[in-house]
Design a protein around this motif. Structure first.
Motif, mmCIF file in Angstrom:
data_model
loop_
_atom_site.group_PDB
_atom_site.id
_atom_site.type_symbol
_atom_site.label_atom_id
_atom_site.label_comp_id
_atom_site.label_asym_id
_atom_site.label_seq_id
_atom_site.Cartn_x
_atom_site.Cartn_y
_atom_site.Cartn_z
ATOM 1 N N GLY A 52 40.420 43.595 36.245
ATOM 2 C CA GLY A 52 40.866 44.862 35.689
ATOM 3 C C GLY A 52 41.809 44.710 34.511
ATOM 4 N N VAL A 53 41.954 45.818 33.772
ATOM 5 C CA VAL A 53 42.867 45.888 32.634
ATOM 6 C C VAL A 53 43.717 47.149 32.785
ATOM 7 C CG1 VAL A 53 43.081 46.177 30.130
ATOM 8 C CG2 VAL A 53 41.330 44.654 31.067
ATOM 9 N N TYR A 54 45.038 46.975 32.802
ATOM 10 C CA TYR A 54 45.978 48.090 32.909
ATOM 11 C C TYR A 54 46.979 47.955 31.767
ATOM 12 C CZ TYR A 54 44.067 48.310 37.634
ATOM 13 O OH TYR A 54 43.220 48.390 38.711
ATOM 14 N N LEU A 66 37.256 45.852 24.065
ATOM 15 C CA LEU A 66 37.892 45.628 25.361
ATOM 16 C C LEU A 66 36.783 45.448 26.372
ATOM 17 C CD1 LEU A 66 40.851 47.640 26.916
ATOM 18 C CD2 LEU A 66 38.930 46.834 28.280
ATOM 19 N N ALA A 68 35.950 44.172 30.362
ATOM 20 C CA ALA A 68 36.591 43.902 31.647
ATOM 21 C C ALA A 68 35.557 43.878 32.761
ATOM 22 C CB ALA A 68 37.653 44.953 31.938
ATOM 23 N N THR A 71 38.374 47.680 36.925
ATOM 24 C CA THR A 71 38.923 48.947 36.465
ATOM 25 C C THR A 71 39.685 48.781 35.151
ATOM 26 O OG1 THR A 71 39.130 49.798 38.710
ATOM 27 C CG2 THR A 71 40.527 50.810 37.043
ATOM 28 N N VAL A 72 39.502 49.746 34.256
ATOM 29 C CA VAL A 72 40.260 49.795 33.004
ATOM 30 C C VAL A 72 41.083 51.070 32.996
ATOM 31 C CG1 VAL A 72 40.143 49.993 30.486
ATOM 32 C CG2 VAL A 72 38.608 48.432 31.696
ATOM 33 N N ILE A 92 34.833 49.885 24.435
ATOM 34 C CA ILE A 92 35.234 49.551 25.804
ATOM 35 C C ILE A 92 33.989 49.305 26.641
ATOM 36 C CG2 ILE A 92 36.409 50.354 27.888
ATOM 37 C CD1 ILE A 92 38.170 52.099 26.125
ATOM 38 N N THR A 94 33.086 48.006 30.551
ATOM 39 C CA THR A 94 33.599 47.611 31.855
ATOM 40 C C THR A 94 32.540 47.819 32.928
ATOM 41 O OG1 THR A 94 35.263 48.054 33.551
ATOM 42 C CG2 THR A 94 34.643 49.910 32.169
ATOM 43 N N LEU A 98 36.830 53.703 34.597
ATOM 44 C CA LEU A 98 37.608 53.842 33.372
ATOM 45 C C LEU A 98 38.503 55.067 33.467
ATOM 46 C CD1 LEU A 98 38.217 53.083 30.381
ATOM 47 C CD2 LEU A 98 36.243 54.515 29.751
#
Length: 222
Positions: A52-54, A66, A68, A71-72, A92, A94, A98
């Motif tokens: 994930g990316v937070y 971006l 991943a 979860t983004v 983006i 993922t 999102l």
């Protein structure tokens, strides 16, 4: 008793009178807390993550790419845009869910240059104090809740735009809504619940069927 707040400092509260069904007694509330990485990136942002990316920022997030595997979640008091708005590649990508929050500005550059995404899970949340311009390039787009203080433009280039079957309440809310899908919009079982301003409009197109549910105060354009 402790006071719980989200990452923007808003106090979290549950109104039992309106948010708890009849016959249910609320005994506790569980809150999932994440620790976002605070970024200060005035230039283009490039991110690759196996999970994930937070990310959180007080500046505009200009995304080059971006990618991943989970979860983004992106949150900023400014906008979330593409570093190169004319790029044909999604900004983006993922395989998970999102969530986007641009508290005081826009998501996307303008209606002609939306933020391009490829979401394997759900678009669980997208909120902006200004406009939301989003384009999904990968199959069906399952939507939880999208709110824009001004206009909302949403498109699915290769599939349907569907309401999250696990969520209730409004799916889309904005002054004006413009929505397009190469296949269906909503379904007969789960229509998109929408709300526009009293002087706002709903416009859109679908390659298949379209199902909406709207308050009586909403208006539709052509």
């Amino acid at each position: 008793q402790p006071v719980w707040k989200d990452y923007l400092g808003n106090v979290l509260a549950v109104n039992a009178a309106t948010q708890v069904p009849d016959g249910v007694q609320l005994t506790n509330v569980q809150i999932k807390q994440t620790a976002p990485l605070f970024v200060n990136a005035p230039g283009a942002l490039a991110v690759t993550a196996g999970q994930g990316v937070y990310l959180q920022s007080g500046q505009q997030l200009k995304i080059d790419h971006l990618q991943a595997g989970g979860t983004v979640n992106l949150a900023t008091t400014a906008g979330i845009t593409a570093a190169t708005p004319t790029s044909a590649s999604p900004q983006i990508v993922t395989s998970g869910d999102l969530a986007l929050n641009a508290e005081q500005a826009d998501i996307g550059t303008d209606a002609a240059h939306p933020l391009s995404v490829q979401v394997g899970g759900k678009l669980v949340l997208a909120t902006a104090g200004g406009n939301v311009w989003l384009s999904d390039q990968s199959g069906d787009l399952v939507v939880g809740n999208i709110f824009a203080g001004e206009s909302l433009s949403l498109e699915a280039l290769a599939g349907s735009i569907l309401a999250d079957p696990t969520q209730s309440g409004l799916t889309l809310r904005a002054h004006d809504i413009d929505i397009h899908a190469s296949q269906d919009i909503g379904s007969s079982i789960k229509p998109l619940q929408i709300a526009t301003a009293a002087d706002g409009e709903l416009n859109g197109s679908a390659g298949g069927g379209a199902w909406f549910s709207a308050p009586a105060s909403s208006t539709s354009g052509t």
